[in-house]
Design a protein around this motif. Sequence first.
Motif, PDB file in Angstrom:
ATOM      1  N   ARG A   1       0.688  -1.256  -0.090  1.00 22.54           N
ATOM      2  CA  ARG A   1      -0.013  -0.016   0.041  1.00 22.54           C
ATOM      3  C   ARG A   1       0.880   1.290   0.088  1.00 22.54           C
ATOM      4  O   ARG A   1       1.727   1.399   0.870  1.00 22.54           O
ATOM      5  N   ILE A   2       0.586   2.208  -0.857  1.00 16.98           N
ATOM      6  CA  ILE A   2       1.505   3.118  -1.175  1.00 16.98           C
ATOM      7  C   ILE A   2       0.377   4.688  -1.218  1.00 16.98           C
ATOM      8  O   ILE A   2      -0.536   4.649  -1.907  1.00 16.98           O
ATOM      9  N   VAL A   3       0.500   5.419  -0.254  1.00 25.27           N
ATOM     10  CA  VAL A   3      -0.187   6.648  -0.265  1.00 25.27           C
ATOM     11  C   VAL A   3       0.719   7.642  -1.089  1.00 25.27           C
ATOM     12  O   VAL A   3       1.765   7.903  -1.048  1.00 25.27           O
ATOM     13  N   HIS A   4      -0.164   8.271  -1.914  1.00 28.89           N
ATOM     14  CA  HIS A   4       0.572   9.467  -2.963  1.00 28.89           C
ATOM     15  C   HIS A   4      -0.084  10.772  -2.356  1.00 28.89           C
ATOM     16  O   HIS A   4      -1.450  10.912  -2.617  1.00 28.89           O
ATOM     17  N   LEU A   5       0.734  11.536  -1.979  1.00 25.34           N
ATOM     18  CA  LEU A   5       0.305  13.024  -1.637  1.00 25.34           C
ATOM     19  C   LEU A   5       0.900  14.029  -2.566  1.00 25.34           C
ATOM     20  O   LEU A   5       2.132  13.683  -2.895  1.00 25.34           O
ATOM     21  N   SER A   6       0.547  15.157  -2.923  1.00 22.05           N
ATOM     22  CA  SER A   6       1.124  15.991  -3.633  1.00 22.05           C
ATOM     23  C   SER A   6       0.451  17.691  -3.497  1.00 22.05           C
ATOM     24  O   SER A   6      -0.661  17.679  -3.002  1.00 22.05           O
ATOM     25  N   ASP A   7       1.213  18.478  -3.626  1.00 17.36           N
ATOM     26  CA  ASP A   7       0.852  19.888  -3.742  1.00 17.36           C
ATOM     27  C   ASP A   7      -0.168  20.087  -2.365  1.00 17.36           C
ATOM     28  O   ASP A   7      -1.143  20.615  -2.390  1.00 17.36           O
ATOM     29  N   LEU A   8       0.717  19.956  -1.324  1.00 16.85           N
ATOM     30  CA  LEU A   8       0.285  20.397  -0.051  1.00 16.85           C
ATOM     31  C   LEU A   8       0.015  21.732   0.043  1.00 16.85           C
ATOM     32  O   LEU A   8      -0.699  22.546   0.975  1.00 16.85           O
ATOM     33  N   HIS A   9       1.040  22.614  -0.415  1.00 12.30           N
ATOM     34  CA  HIS A   9       0.936  24.147  -0.488  1.00 12.30           C
ATOM     35  C   HIS A   9       0.776  24.766   1.014  1.00 12.30           C
ATOM     36  O   HIS A   9       0.103  25.578   1.023  1.00 12.30           O
ATOM     37  N   PHE A  10       1.673  24.387   2.088  1.00  5.82           N
ATOM     38  CA  PHE A  10       1.771  24.837   3.275  1.00  5.82           C
ATOM     39  C   PHE A  10       1.902  26.490   3.201  1.00  5.82           C
ATOM     40  O   PHE A  10       2.855  26.503   2.671  1.00  5.82           O
ATOM     41  N   GLY A  11       1.107  27.270   3.932  1.00  2.00           N
ATOM     42  CA  GLY A  11       1.090  28.711   3.622  1.00  2.00           C
ATOM     43  C   GLY A  11       0.141  29.082   2.899  1.00  2.00           C
ATOM     44  O   GLY A  11      -0.318  30.314   2.760  1.00  2.00           O
ATOM     45  N   PHE A  12      -0.718  28.473   1.788  1.00  2.00           N
ATOM     46  CA  PHE A  12      -1.808  28.832   1.223  1.00  2.00           C
ATOM     47  C   PHE A  12      -2.591  27.399   1.155  1.00  2.00           C
ATOM     48  O   PHE A  12      -3.239  27.045   0.306  1.00  2.00           O
ATOM     49  N   HIS A  13      -2.821  26.806   2.263  1.00  3.37           N
ATOM     50  CA  HIS A  13      -3.498  25.522   2.582  1.00  3.37           C
ATOM     51  C   HIS A  13      -4.889  25.659   3.143  1.00  3.37           C
ATOM     52  O   HIS A  13      -4.966  26.687   3.903  1.00  3.37           O
TER      53      HIS A  13
ATOM     54  N   GLY B   1       6.135  16.837  -4.113  1.00  2.96           N
ATOM     55  CA  GLY B   1       6.521  18.134  -4.352  1.00  2.96           C
ATOM     56  C   GLY B   1       5.553  19.232  -3.775  1.00  2.96           C
ATOM     57  O   GLY B   1       4.175  18.829  -3.732  1.00  2.96           O
ATOM     58  N   ASP B   2       6.095  20.407  -3.959  1.00  2.00           N
ATOM     59  CA  ASP B   2       5.064  21.742  -3.549  1.00  2.00           C
ATOM     60  C   ASP B   2       4.461  21.479  -2.122  1.00  2.00           C
ATOM     61  O   ASP B   2       3.272  21.594  -1.695  1.00  2.00           O
ATOM     62  N   VAL B   3       5.320  20.976  -1.023  1.00  2.00           N
ATOM     63  CA  VAL B   3       4.910  20.926   0.256  1.00  2.00           C
ATOM     64  C   VAL B   3       4.895  22.466   0.800  1.00  2.00           C
ATOM     65  O   VAL B   3       3.771  22.375   1.736  1.00  2.00           O
ATOM     66  N   THR B   4       5.360  23.210   0.281  1.00  2.00           N
ATOM     67  CA  THR B   4       5.144  24.453   0.494  1.00  2.00           C
ATOM     68  C   THR B   4       4.619  25.442  -0.481  1.00  2.00           C
ATOM     69  O   THR B   4       4.520  24.964  -1.520  1.00  2.00           O
ATOM     70  N   HIS B   5       4.111  26.568   0.039  1.00  2.00           N
ATOM     71  CA  HIS B   5       3.502  27.542  -1.299  1.00  2.00           C
ATOM     72  C   HIS B   5       4.743  28.399  -1.814  1.00  2.00           C
ATOM     73  O   HIS B   5       4.580  28.735  -2.921  1.00  2.00           O
TER      74      HIS B   5
ATOM     75  N   GLN C   1       6.374  28.318   6.294  1.00  2.00           N
ATOM     76  CA  GLN C   1       5.916  27.347   5.591  1.00  2.00           C
ATOM     77  C   GLN C   1       6.433  25.881   5.762  1.00  2.00           C
ATOM     78  O   GLN C   1       5.770  25.164   5.951  1.00  2.00           O
ATOM     79  N   TYR C   2       7.903  25.912   5.720  1.00  2.00           N
ATOM     80  CA  TYR C   2       8.483  24.646   5.947  1.00  2.00           C
ATOM     81  C   TYR C   2       8.351  24.069   7.196  1.00  2.00           C
ATOM     82  O   TYR C   2       8.248  22.863   7.474  1.00  2.00           O
ATOM     83  N   ALA C   3       8.273  24.872   8.249  1.00  2.00           N
ATOM     84  CA  ALA C   3       8.022  24.683   9.567  1.00  2.00           C
ATOM     85  C   ALA C   3       6.565  23.943   9.690  1.00  2.00           C
ATOM     86  O   ALA C   3       6.481  22.755  10.274  1.00  2.00           O
ATOM     87  N   LEU C   4       5.473  24.396   9.081  1.00  2.00           N
ATOM     88  CA  LEU C   4       4.164  24.177   9.018  1.00  2.00           C
ATOM     89  C   LEU C   4       4.228  22.354   8.272  1.00  2.00           C
ATOM     90  O   LEU C   4       3.542  21.439   8.733  1.00  2.00           O
ATOM     91  N   ALA C   5       4.996  22.633   7.297  1.00  2.00           N
ATOM     92  CA  ALA C   5       5.023  21.323   6.439  1.00  2.00           C
ATOM     93  C   ALA C   5       5.704  20.097   7.274  1.00  2.00           C
ATOM     94  O   ALA C   5       5.146  18.967   7.298  1.00  2.00           O
TER      95      ALA C   5
ATOM     96  N   ALA D   1      -3.364  18.028  -2.500  1.00  2.00           N
ATOM     97  CA  ALA D   1      -3.922  17.446  -1.186  1.00  2.00           C
ATOM     98  C   ALA D   1      -4.655  18.557  -0.465  1.00  2.00           C
ATOM     99  O   ALA D   1      -5.394  18.155   0.413  1.00  2.00           O
ATOM    100  N   LEU D   2      -3.745  19.606  -0.422  1.00  2.00           N
ATOM    101  CA  LEU D   2      -4.484  20.776   0.509  1.00  2.00           C
ATOM    102  C   LEU D   2      -4.505  22.325   0.128  1.00  2.00           C
ATOM    103  O   LEU D   2      -4.913  23.011   0.902  1.00  2.00           O
ATOM    104  N   CYS D   3      -4.171  22.623  -1.056  1.00  2.00           N
ATOM    105  CA  CYS D   3      -4.071  23.929  -1.744  1.00  2.00           C
ATOM    106  C   CYS D   3      -5.674  24.451  -1.291  1.00  2.00           C
ATOM    107  O   CYS D   3      -6.525  23.938  -1.827  1.00  2.00           O
ATOM    108  N   GLY D   4      -5.617  25.530  -0.986  1.00  2.00           N
ATOM    109  CA  GLY D   4      -6.802  26.334  -0.605  1.00  2.00           C
ATOM    110  C   GLY D   4      -7.440  27.284  -1.735  1.00  2.00           C
ATOM    111  O   GLY D   4      -8.186  27.883  -1.697  1.00  2.00           O
ATOM    112  N   ARG D   5      -6.987  27.096  -3.104  1.00  2.00           N
ATOM    113  CA  ARG D   5      -7.173  27.934  -4.200  1.00  2.00           C
ATOM    114  C   ARG D   5      -8.724  27.575  -4.740  1.00  2.00           C
ATOM    115  O   ARG D   5      -8.931  26.227  -5.008  1.00  2.00           O
ATOM    116  N   PRO D   6      -9.715  28.239  -4.637  1.00  2.00           N
ATOM    117  CA  PRO D   6     -10.997  27.833  -4.882  1.00  2.00           C
ATOM    118  C   PRO D   6     -11.320  27.174  -6.427  1.00  2.00           C
ATOM    119  O   PRO D   6     -12.011  26.415  -6.391  1.00  2.00           O
ATOM    120  N   SER D   7     -10.440  27.698  -7.358  1.00  2.00           N
ATOM    121  CA  SER D   7     -10.695  27.203  -8.559  1.00  2.00           C
ATOM    122  C   SER D   7     -10.199  25.783  -8.867  1.00  2.00           C
ATOM    123  O   SER D   7     -10.796  25.060  -9.751  1.00  2.00           O
TER     124      SER D   7
END
Length: 282
Positions: free
Chosen positions: A3-15, A39-43, A49-53, A209-215
Amino acid sequence: MTRIVHLSDLHFGFHRAALADALLERVNRARADLVVVTGDVTHRGRSDQYALAAAFLSRIQAPLMVVPGNHDVPLYNLPVRYLAPYAGFRRALGPDLTPTRQAGAVRVLGMNSVDPFAVQRGVVREGEIGRLIGGLDPQAMNIVALHHPLEHLAEVDKELTRRAPEALARLERAGAQIVLSGHLHVWATGAMLDQTAHPGVLQIQAGTALCGRPSDRQNEFAVLQIDGPWLAIERHIAPMDEPSFRPPEYEHFSRESGIWVAHQPAEKPIVPGATETAFSTA
Protein backbone atom coordinates in the motif's frame (compact mmCIF):
# COMPACT_ATOMS: atom_id res chain seq x y z
CA MET A 1 0.01 -6.54 -1.32
CA THR A 2 1.81 -3.21 -0.92
CA ARG A 3 0.00 0.00 0.00
CA ILE A 4 1.40 3.35 -1.14
CA VAL A 5 -0.16 6.69 -0.22
CA HIS A 6 0.42 9.39 -2.83
CA LEU A 7 0.22 13.01 -1.63
CA SER A 8 1.07 16.03 -3.72
CA ASP A 9 0.82 19.83 -3.69
CA LEU A 10 0.15 20.43 -0.01
CA HIS A 11 1.04 24.13 -0.40
CA PHE A 12 1.53 24.89 3.28
CA GLY A 13 1.17 28.65 3.64
CA PHE A 14 -1.75 28.69 1.21
CA HIS A 15 -3.40 25.53 2.46
CA ARG A 16 -6.85 24.55 3.59
CA ALA A 17 -6.02 24.45 7.29
CA ALA A 18 -9.40 23.12 8.37
CA LEU A 19 -8.81 19.98 6.28
CA ALA A 20 -5.30 19.17 7.54
CA ASP A 21 -6.32 17.01 10.51
CA ALA A 22 -8.80 15.06 8.40
CA LEU A 23 -6.11 14.46 5.79
CA LEU A 24 -3.66 13.25 8.41
CA GLU A 25 -6.26 10.94 9.95
CA ARG A 26 -7.07 9.39 6.55
CA VAL A 27 -3.42 8.95 5.66
CA ASN A 28 -2.63 7.23 8.94
CA ARG A 29 -5.77 5.10 8.73
CA ALA A 30 -4.54 3.76 5.38
CA ARG A 31 -1.69 1.92 7.19
CA ALA A 32 0.53 2.38 4.18
CA ASP A 33 3.86 0.71 3.64
CA LEU A 34 5.12 4.01 2.24
CA VAL A 35 3.87 7.59 1.82
CA VAL A 36 5.20 9.37 -1.27
CA VAL A 37 4.94 13.18 -1.50
CA THR A 38 5.52 14.56 -4.99
CA GLY A 39 6.44 18.14 -4.26
CA ASP A 40 5.03 21.57 -3.49
CA VAL A 41 4.94 20.90 0.22
CA THR A 42 5.09 24.71 0.67
CA HIS A 43 3.56 27.59 -1.21
CA ARG A 44 6.57 29.89 -1.49
CA GLY A 45 9.49 28.00 0.07
CA ARG A 46 9.58 30.20 3.19
CA SER A 47 10.90 29.00 6.54
CA ASP A 48 7.56 29.41 8.32
CA GLN A 49 5.85 27.37 5.61
CA TYR A 50 8.49 24.66 5.87
CA ALA A 51 7.92 24.57 9.63
CA LEU A 52 4.19 23.92 9.05
CA ALA A 53 4.95 21.25 6.44
CA ALA A 54 7.54 19.50 8.60
CA ALA A 55 5.20 19.47 11.60
CA PHE A 56 2.45 17.89 9.51
CA LEU A 57 4.68 15.31 7.83
CA SER A 58 6.26 14.33 11.16
CA ARG A 59 2.85 13.08 12.30
CA ILE A 60 2.56 10.60 9.44
CA GLN A 61 3.05 7.16 10.95
CA ALA A 62 4.28 5.36 7.81
CA PRO A 63 7.71 5.56 6.19
CA LEU A 64 7.93 8.73 4.13
CA MET A 65 9.73 10.00 1.03
CA VAL A 66 9.46 13.52 -0.38
CA VAL A 67 10.73 15.10 -3.60
CA PRO A 68 10.69 18.88 -4.17
CA GLY A 69 8.33 20.88 -6.35
CA ASN A 70 8.71 24.24 -8.05
CA HIS A 71 6.97 26.00 -5.12
CA ASP A 72 9.54 24.60 -2.71
CA VAL A 73 12.19 27.05 -3.89
CA PRO A 74 11.76 30.76 -3.04
CA LEU A 75 10.06 32.74 -5.80
CA TYR A 76 10.97 36.31 -4.87
CA ASN A 77 14.23 35.85 -2.93
CA LEU A 78 16.34 35.63 -6.09
CA PRO A 79 19.81 35.21 -4.48
CA VAL A 80 18.59 32.18 -2.52
CA ARG A 81 16.57 30.88 -5.47
CA TYR A 82 19.59 30.79 -7.74
CA LEU A 83 22.44 30.11 -5.29
CA ALA A 84 20.87 27.80 -2.68
CA PRO A 85 17.41 26.88 -3.96
CA TYR A 86 16.98 23.73 -1.85
CA ALA A 87 18.39 25.00 1.45
CA GLY A 88 14.97 25.32 3.07
CA PHE A 89 13.84 21.92 1.81
CA ARG A 90 16.98 20.24 3.09
CA ARG A 91 16.79 21.91 6.51
CA ALA A 92 13.15 20.95 7.03
CA LEU A 93 12.81 17.62 5.25
CA GLY A 94 16.27 16.13 4.87
CA PRO A 95 19.20 16.36 2.49
CA ASP A 96 18.12 13.85 -0.17
CA LEU A 97 16.32 15.40 -3.18
CA THR A 98 16.17 12.07 -5.06
CA PRO A 99 15.35 9.41 -2.46
CA THR A 100 14.76 5.73 -3.25
CA ARG A 101 12.63 3.46 -1.08
CA GLN A 102 11.72 -0.21 -1.18
CA ALA A 103 8.32 -1.31 0.15
CA GLY A 104 7.76 -5.03 -0.24
CA ALA A 105 7.76 -5.85 -3.94
CA VAL A 106 7.60 -2.16 -4.89
CA ARG A 107 10.57 0.11 -5.55
CA VAL A 108 10.03 3.89 -5.64
CA LEU A 109 12.71 6.11 -7.19
CA GLY A 110 12.52 9.86 -6.64
CA MET A 111 13.56 12.48 -9.15
CA ASN A 112 14.05 16.22 -8.66
CA SER A 113 12.38 17.88 -11.65
CA VAL A 114 12.61 21.46 -10.36
CA ASP A 115 14.38 24.11 -12.45
CA PRO A 116 15.22 27.09 -10.19
CA PHE A 117 15.74 29.22 -13.31
CA ALA A 118 12.12 28.70 -14.40
CA VAL A 119 9.00 29.64 -12.46
CA GLN A 120 6.92 26.60 -13.31
CA ARG A 121 8.39 24.47 -16.07
CA GLY A 122 10.31 21.40 -14.94
CA VAL A 123 13.44 19.79 -16.28
CA VAL A 124 14.87 16.28 -16.54
CA ARG A 125 18.55 16.84 -15.91
CA GLU A 126 21.40 15.30 -17.84
CA GLY A 127 22.16 11.88 -16.40
CA GLU A 128 18.88 11.56 -14.49
CA ILE A 129 17.25 9.11 -16.88
CA GLY A 130 20.28 6.84 -16.74
CA ARG A 131 20.40 7.07 -12.95
CA LEU A 132 16.76 6.04 -12.69
CA ILE A 133 17.17 3.19 -15.17
CA GLY A 134 20.19 1.95 -13.21
CA GLY A 135 18.09 1.89 -10.04
CA LEU A 136 15.22 -0.19 -11.41
CA ASP A 137 14.63 -3.57 -9.80
CA PRO A 138 13.66 -6.23 -12.41
CA GLN A 139 11.87 -8.23 -9.72
CA ALA A 140 9.78 -5.31 -8.42
CA MET A 141 7.00 -2.98 -9.46
CA ASN A 142 9.08 0.13 -10.25
CA ILE A 143 7.59 3.56 -9.57
CA VAL A 144 9.22 6.87 -10.51
CA ALA A 145 8.10 9.82 -8.35
CA LEU A 146 8.61 13.44 -9.39
CA HIS A 147 6.72 16.71 -9.23
CA HIS A 148 6.27 17.58 -12.91
CA PRO A 149 4.32 15.22 -15.20
CA LEU A 150 6.13 13.55 -18.07
CA GLU A 151 3.08 13.97 -20.32
CA HIS A 152 0.12 16.36 -20.34
CA LEU A 153 -3.51 15.92 -21.20
CA ALA A 154 -4.44 17.72 -24.40
CA GLU A 155 -6.45 20.30 -22.41
CA VAL A 156 -3.49 21.41 -20.27
CA ASP A 157 -1.93 24.70 -21.38
CA LYS A 158 1.35 24.61 -19.44
CA GLU A 159 4.74 23.89 -20.95
CA LEU A 160 5.79 20.27 -20.63
CA THR A 161 8.91 19.44 -18.64
CA ARG A 162 12.07 19.64 -20.73
CA ARG A 163 13.21 16.19 -21.95
CA ALA A 164 9.99 14.63 -20.62
CA PRO A 165 9.16 12.68 -23.83
CA GLU A 166 12.65 11.16 -23.87
CA ALA A 167 12.41 10.28 -20.19
CA LEU A 168 9.01 8.62 -20.55
CA ALA A 169 10.06 6.58 -23.58
CA ARG A 170 13.34 5.41 -22.08
CA LEU A 171 11.80 4.58 -18.71
CA GLU A 172 9.11 2.50 -20.39
CA ARG A 173 11.70 0.57 -22.41
CA ALA A 174 13.77 -0.04 -19.29
CA GLY A 175 10.87 -1.46 -17.32
CA ALA A 176 9.46 1.34 -15.15
CA GLN A 177 5.76 0.65 -14.66
CA ILE A 178 4.26 3.67 -12.85
CA VAL A 179 5.03 7.40 -12.71
CA LEU A 180 3.66 9.49 -9.83
CA SER A 181 3.50 13.26 -10.29
CA GLY A 182 1.57 16.38 -9.27
CA HIS A 183 2.01 20.05 -10.21
CA LEU A 184 -1.14 20.55 -12.29
CA HIS A 185 -3.65 20.05 -9.45
CA VAL A 186 -5.55 17.83 -11.89
CA TRP A 187 -6.20 14.12 -11.25
CA ALA A 188 -5.50 11.98 -14.32
CA THR A 189 -4.97 8.22 -14.66
CA GLY A 190 -7.26 6.51 -17.17
CA ALA A 191 -7.47 9.69 -19.22
CA MET A 192 -3.69 9.63 -19.58
CA LEU A 193 -3.77 5.96 -20.52
CA ASP A 194 -6.31 6.69 -23.26
CA GLN A 195 -4.06 9.22 -24.99
CA THR A 196 -0.50 8.03 -24.33
CA ALA A 197 1.82 6.26 -26.75
CA HIS A 198 3.45 4.58 -23.72
CA PRO A 199 0.88 2.18 -22.19
CA GLY A 200 3.59 0.25 -20.39
CA VAL A 201 3.74 3.12 -17.89
CA LEU A 202 0.69 4.14 -15.89
CA GLN A 203 0.92 7.86 -15.20
CA ILE A 204 -0.83 8.79 -11.96
CA GLN A 205 -1.13 12.56 -11.84
CA ALA A 206 -2.39 13.71 -8.45
CA GLY A 207 -4.72 16.50 -7.54
CA THR A 208 -3.81 18.85 -4.72
CA ALA A 209 -3.99 17.43 -1.21
CA LEU A 210 -4.43 20.73 0.67
CA CYS A 211 -4.11 23.81 -1.55
CA GLY A 212 -6.80 26.36 -0.75
CA ARG A 213 -7.25 27.82 -4.24
CA PRO A 214 -11.01 27.81 -4.95
CA SER A 215 -10.57 27.18 -8.68
CA ASP A 216 -9.13 23.74 -7.91
CA ARG A 217 -12.64 22.81 -6.70
CA GLN A 218 -11.46 19.89 -4.57
CA ASN A 219 -8.62 18.46 -2.53
CA GLU A 220 -7.66 14.83 -2.80
CA PHE A 221 -5.10 12.12 -2.32
CA ALA A 222 -4.79 8.49 -3.37
CA VAL A 223 -3.95 5.11 -1.88
CA LEU A 224 -2.38 2.60 -4.27
CA GLN A 225 -2.84 -1.09 -3.49
CA ILE A 226 -0.36 -3.10 -5.57
CA ASP A 227 -0.64 -6.86 -5.80
CA GLY A 228 1.60 -8.28 -8.53
CA PRO A 229 0.33 -6.88 -11.86
CA TRP A 230 -2.90 -5.65 -10.25
CA LEU A 231 -3.44 -2.11 -9.02
CA ALA A 232 -6.41 -0.71 -7.11
CA ILE A 233 -6.51 3.02 -6.43
CA GLU A 234 -8.57 4.64 -3.68
CA ARG A 235 -9.27 8.31 -4.43
CA HIS A 236 -10.13 10.32 -1.33
CA ILE A 237 -11.83 13.57 -2.41
CA ALA A 238 -12.83 16.60 -0.33
CA PRO A 239 -14.80 19.17 -2.38
CA MET A 240 -14.01 22.77 -1.47
CA ASP A 241 -17.58 23.33 -0.27
CA GLU A 242 -17.61 20.28 2.01
CA PRO A 243 -15.88 20.00 5.41
CA SER A 244 -14.02 16.73 4.90
CA PHE A 245 -13.32 13.77 2.64
CA ARG A 246 -16.05 11.71 1.05
CA PRO A 247 -15.93 7.91 1.07
CA PRO A 248 -13.25 6.74 -1.36
CA GLU A 249 -13.82 6.15 -5.05
CA TYR A 250 -12.05 3.22 -6.70
CA GLU A 251 -10.15 2.67 -9.92
CA HIS A 252 -8.70 -0.67 -11.04
CA PHE A 253 -5.90 -1.42 -13.50
CA SER A 254 -3.91 -4.49 -14.53
CA ARG A 255 -0.63 -5.06 -16.36
CA GLU A 256 -0.62 -8.81 -16.99
CA SER A 257 0.25 -8.42 -20.68
CA GLY A 258 3.01 -5.83 -20.16
CA ILE A 259 0.77 -2.85 -20.84
CA TRP A 260 -1.75 -1.25 -18.51
CA VAL A 261 -5.46 -1.91 -18.94
CA ALA A 262 -8.13 0.11 -17.15
CA HIS A 263 -11.11 -1.75 -15.74
CA GLN A 264 -13.44 1.24 -15.76
CA PRO A 265 -14.11 4.15 -18.13
CA ALA A 266 -11.55 6.95 -18.02
CA GLU A 267 -12.26 9.76 -15.59
CA LYS A 268 -13.15 13.24 -16.82
CA PRO A 269 -10.40 15.44 -15.34
CA ILE A 270 -11.25 18.82 -13.81
CA VAL A 271 -8.77 20.95 -15.72
CA PRO A 272 -9.23 24.59 -14.51
CA GLY A 273 -6.41 24.27 -11.97
CA ALA A 274 -3.97 23.88 -14.86
CA THR A 275 -4.91 27.12 -16.59
CA GLU A 276 -3.31 29.77 -14.40
CA THR A 277 -0.73 32.47 -14.97
CA ALA A 278 2.96 31.98 -14.30
CA PHE A 279 2.93 33.46 -10.80
CA SER A 280 -0.23 31.78 -9.55
CA THR A 281 -0.55 28.72 -7.35
CA ALA A 282 0.32 25.86 -9.65
